[in-house]
Design a protein around this motif. Structure first.
Motif, PDB file in Angstrom:
ATOM      1  N   ALA A   1      34.200  32.656   2.892  1.00  0.00           N
ATOM      2  CA  ALA A   1      33.756  33.899   3.526  1.00  0.00           C
ATOM      3  C   ALA A   1      34.818  34.988   3.521  1.00  0.00           C
ATOM      4  CB  ALA A   1      33.308  33.607   4.960  1.00  0.00           C
ATOM      5  N   ALA A   2      36.099  34.628   3.532  1.00  0.00           N
ATOM      6  CA  ALA A   2      37.167  35.631   3.591  1.00  0.00           C
ATOM      7  C   ALA A   2      37.543  36.161   2.207  1.00  0.00           C
ATOM      8  CB  ALA A   2      38.402  35.042   4.267  1.00  0.00           C
ATOM      9  N   LEU A   3      37.007  35.548   1.154  1.00  0.00           N
ATOM     10  CA  LEU A   3      37.403  35.908  -0.210  1.00  0.00           C
ATOM     11  C   LEU A   3      37.081  37.368  -0.508  1.00  0.00           C
ATOM     12  CD1 LEU A   3      38.657  34.399  -2.634  1.00  0.00           C
ATOM     13  CD2 LEU A   3      36.347  34.132  -3.540  1.00  0.00           C
ATOM     14  N   GLU A   4      38.077  38.072  -1.029  1.00  0.00           N
ATOM     15  CA  GLU A   4      37.922  39.486  -1.376  1.00  0.00           C
ATOM     16  C   GLU A   4      37.978  39.738  -2.877  1.00  0.00           C
ATOM     17  OE1 GLU A   4      40.973  41.478   0.764  1.00  0.00           O
ATOM     18  OE2 GLU A   4      40.059  41.154   2.735  1.00  0.00           O
ATOM     19  N   SER A   5      38.579  38.806  -3.629  1.00  0.00           N
ATOM     20  CA  SER A   5      38.616  38.997  -5.074  1.00  0.00           C
ATOM     21  C   SER A   5      38.972  37.709  -5.799  1.00  0.00           C
ATOM     22  CB  SER A   5      39.619  40.092  -5.465  1.00  0.00           C
ATOM     23  OG  SER A   5      40.947  39.661  -5.237  1.00  0.00           O
ATOM     24  N   ILE A   6      38.385  37.546  -6.976  1.00  0.00           N
ATOM     25  CA  ILE A   6      38.848  36.581  -7.974  1.00  0.00           C
ATOM     26  C   ILE A   6      39.245  37.409  -9.187  1.00  0.00           C
ATOM     27  CG2 ILE A   6      38.218  34.736  -9.562  1.00  0.00           C
ATOM     28  CD1 ILE A   6      36.538  33.491  -7.463  1.00  0.00           C
ATOM     29  N   GLU A   7      40.518  37.396  -9.516  1.00  0.00           N
ATOM     30  CA  GLU A   7      41.026  38.198 -10.620  1.00  0.00           C
ATOM     31  C   GLU A   7      41.354  37.279 -11.795  1.00  0.00           C
ATOM     32  OE1 GLU A   7      44.291  40.563  -9.307  1.00  0.00           O
ATOM     33  OE2 GLU A   7      43.117  41.653  -7.801  1.00  0.00           O
ATOM     34  N   ILE A   8      40.721  37.556 -12.928  1.00  0.00           N
ATOM     35  CA  ILE A   8      40.881  36.723 -14.118  1.00  0.00           C
ATOM     36  C   ILE A   8      41.382  37.590 -15.264  1.00  0.00           C
ATOM     37  CG2 ILE A   8      39.701  35.207 -15.755  1.00  0.00           C
ATOM     38  CD1 ILE A   8      37.717  34.527 -13.552  1.00  0.00           C
ATOM     39  N   ASP A   9      42.415  37.112 -15.946  1.00  0.00           N
ATOM     40  CA  ASP A   9      42.994  37.848 -17.072  1.00  0.00           C
ATOM     41  C   ASP A   9      41.907  38.210 -18.090  1.00  0.00           C
ATOM     42  OD1 ASP A   9      44.364  38.146 -19.792  1.00  0.00           O
ATOM     43  OD2 ASP A   9      46.106  37.997 -18.454  1.00  0.00           O
ATOM     44  N   GLU A  10      41.939  39.447 -18.584  1.00  0.00           N
ATOM     45  CA  GLU A  10      40.930  39.926 -19.524  1.00  0.00           C
ATOM     46  C   GLU A  10      40.905  39.115 -20.816  1.00  0.00           C
ATOM     47  OE1 GLU A  10      41.498  44.047 -20.209  1.00  0.00           O
ATOM     48  OE2 GLU A  10      40.888  44.663 -18.182  1.00  0.00           O
ATOM     49  N   GLU A  11      42.003  38.452 -21.148  1.00  0.00           N
ATOM     50  CA  GLU A  11      42.059  37.662 -22.376  1.00  0.00           C
ATOM     51  C   GLU A  11      41.519  36.246 -22.191  1.00  0.00           C
ATOM     52  OE1 GLU A  11      45.793  37.754 -24.369  1.00  0.00           O
ATOM     53  OE2 GLU A  11      46.119  39.893 -24.004  1.00  0.00           O
ATOM     54  N   ASN A  12      41.112  35.917 -20.973  1.00  0.00           N
ATOM     55  CA  ASN A  12      40.527  34.601 -20.735  1.00  0.00           C
ATOM     56  C   ASN A  12      39.172  34.537 -21.422  1.00  0.00           C
ATOM     57  OD1 ASN A  12      39.108  32.331 -19.445  1.00  0.00           O
ATOM     58  ND2 ASN A  12      40.810  32.334 -17.999  1.00  0.00           N
ATOM     59  N   GLU A  13      38.990  33.568 -22.315  1.00  0.00           N
ATOM     60  CA  GLU A  13      37.780  33.488 -23.116  1.00  0.00           C
ATOM     61  C   GLU A  13      36.712  32.594 -22.506  1.00  0.00           C
ATOM     62  OE1 GLU A  13      39.050  32.213 -26.948  1.00  0.00           O
ATOM     63  OE2 GLU A  13      39.985  34.149 -27.466  1.00  0.00           O
TER      64      GLU A  13
END
Length: 453
Positions: free
Chosen positions: A139-151
């Motif tokens: 519930a507290a999650l504000e973002s999942i950031e994944i490198d743009e090069e992740n395929e």
């Protein structure tokens, strides 16, 4: 024991489990943190590492004070196994770098705000609704950031996508809100996955999406690209959205006035949705009307069938969402399949079918006006010059007063007053005939004035 410094390559299972005074550990270049190694070290606040190692199941489970994990980018493909950080209720951030993260690793991490992942990282245990829901429930999650090069993985607008093989929505995250843009590499989109997220209001499907499956909940808007070739459950879909737009270059579907038309075999009206107007005239190019085309939430009262329709199957209106009071039959209709008399209050017959049978109390007319509402309560049409009430849309007040200029009321309209315990008085105004038996169950109705027959 309050602190530990370790340089060995492996920490044995449950080696420090239950060391409740332990506050800080420096694990250097340790390669594996064994199962349950620091389980229930409730005072542990800081873990220092040279790089992210393999973290086995329950390794830090129950470390309720853990706030900080300090390490450099992983030099090898490590993994963080199921329940590794279970109930670490103070942990706010986790950087996975290129590790394989089991989605159940963060069960009960109620303060986790951010998960970061490098180009080689991945979530594991995919394919299970329960595992995906672990991420959705943070519930507290504000973002999942994944490198743009992740395929293999991508995160957009609070939605986590698995993009290997056939791309799919893996999880909707707690911070998803507003209008969600679904990227075109997702070929098949089931919108029902968003039904538990009240803050989501609509969807934009980008070019590339090919299949759309209807949700069950109600949303504001849906934008469909030219590449969509299949809408599964069209009446359910159009019953879920107040507004639907379809790209003009779509070769199979068009949407006009809240109605979905399928062009694959003529021009078939397949869904009349909640965005349709109260007086609806189908497109002049319409060739047929699909069975059970009326959607949940539609407010159509007057339906005008164009001259281009030759055959009408009344199964089109055979469901509980039929609120149509007036049916206008176009001049091109040569055959009607089904029974009219119990479905509509008024039929305007311009068709080639002359033997239309209606029960005595319903009306066959030659001209009709648009549906209008008088005094915010009485839905009416002008039938051959006579204003006739076909619906009551007002509040449930103890007394109903019909406007003086209204001259008639349909039998079907009074049916809707049956068993209305709130109704006590009716002022009939200029209406001469009311169908009294349809007030059965109105136990508190005591007076009609002036007296109507």
């Amino acid at each position: 024991l309050t602190s530990v410094q370790v340089s060995k390559l492996h920490i044995a299972p449950y080696a420090f489990a239950g060391c409740t005074a332990l506050t800080e550990i420096d694990l250097g270049n340790v390669g594996v943190i064994g199962e349950g190694a620091f389980k229930n070290c409730t005072s542990l606040t800081t873990v220092k590492l040279d790089e992210l190692p393999d973290v086995l199941a329950y390794a830090f489970s129950g470390c309720s004070s853990l706030t900080s994990l300090v390490y450099g980018a992983s030099a090898f493909t490590s993994s963080v196994r199921e329940y590794a950080f279970e109930n670490c209720v103070m942990l706010e951030e986790f950087n996975a770098y290129d590790a394989r993260i089991y989605t159940q690793a963060f069960v009960g991490c109620t303060s986790l705000k951010k998960i970061s992942m490098g180009k080689g990282g991945e979530f594991y245990d995919v394919g299970s609704y329960e595992n995906a829901k672990v991420l959705s429930d943070l519930a507290a999650l504000e973002s999942i950031e994944i490198d743009e090069e992740n395929e293999r993985w991508s995160s957009v607008d609070g939605v986590l996508y698995r993009i290997t093989d056939s791309a799919s929505i893996y999880a909707v995250l707690s911070y998803a809100s507003g209008v969600i843009t679904i990227p075109g590499y997702v070929k098949s989109v089931s919108l029902g996955i968003f039904d538990e997220f009240d803050s989501v209001t609509g969807f934009i499907l980008e070019e590339g999406v090919e299949y759309v499956y209807a949700p069950e909940e109600i949303y504001d808007s849906l934008s469909i690209p030219s590449t969509v070739t299949e809408i599964s459950g069209p009446t359910e879909l159009f019953g879920s959205f107040a507004f639907v737009s379809i790209d003009k270059d779509n070769e199979r579907y068009i949407c006009e006035d809240g109605v979905l038309y399928d062009l694959s075999d003529g021009c078939i009206a397949v869904a009349i949705g909640r965005g349709a107007p109260e007086t609806l005239k189908l497109l002049n190019r319409t060739t047929a009307i699909a069975e059970r085309c009326l959607c949940n939430g539609n407010t159509v009262k007057v339906l005008i069938i164009p001259d281009s329709v030759v055959e009408l199957n009344l199964n089109a209106f055979d469901n509980s969402y039929n609120e149509v009071r007036v049916l206008v039959l176009g001049s091109g209709i040569e055959r009607i399949e089904g029974v009219l008399q119990y479905r509509f209050d008024i039929v305007v017959n311009k068709s080639k079918v002359s033997d239309i049978y209606m029960i005595d109390r319903n009306i066959i007319a030659s001209e009709i006006s648009e549906y209008r509402v008088k005094d915010g309560a009485f839905g009416y049409v002008i039938v051959d010059g006579m204003p006739i009430v076909v619906d009551y849309v007002g509040e449930k007040t103890s007394e109903i007063v019909f406007p003086d200029e209204i001259e008639g009321v349909t039998y079907g309209m009074t049916v809707r007053f049956s068993d209305s315990l709130w109704l006590e008085k009716i002022n009939t105004g200029g209406i001469e005939i009311l169908y009294g038996e349809n007030f059965e169950g109105c136990e508190n109705l005591s007076r009609l004035s002036p007296s109507a027959s």
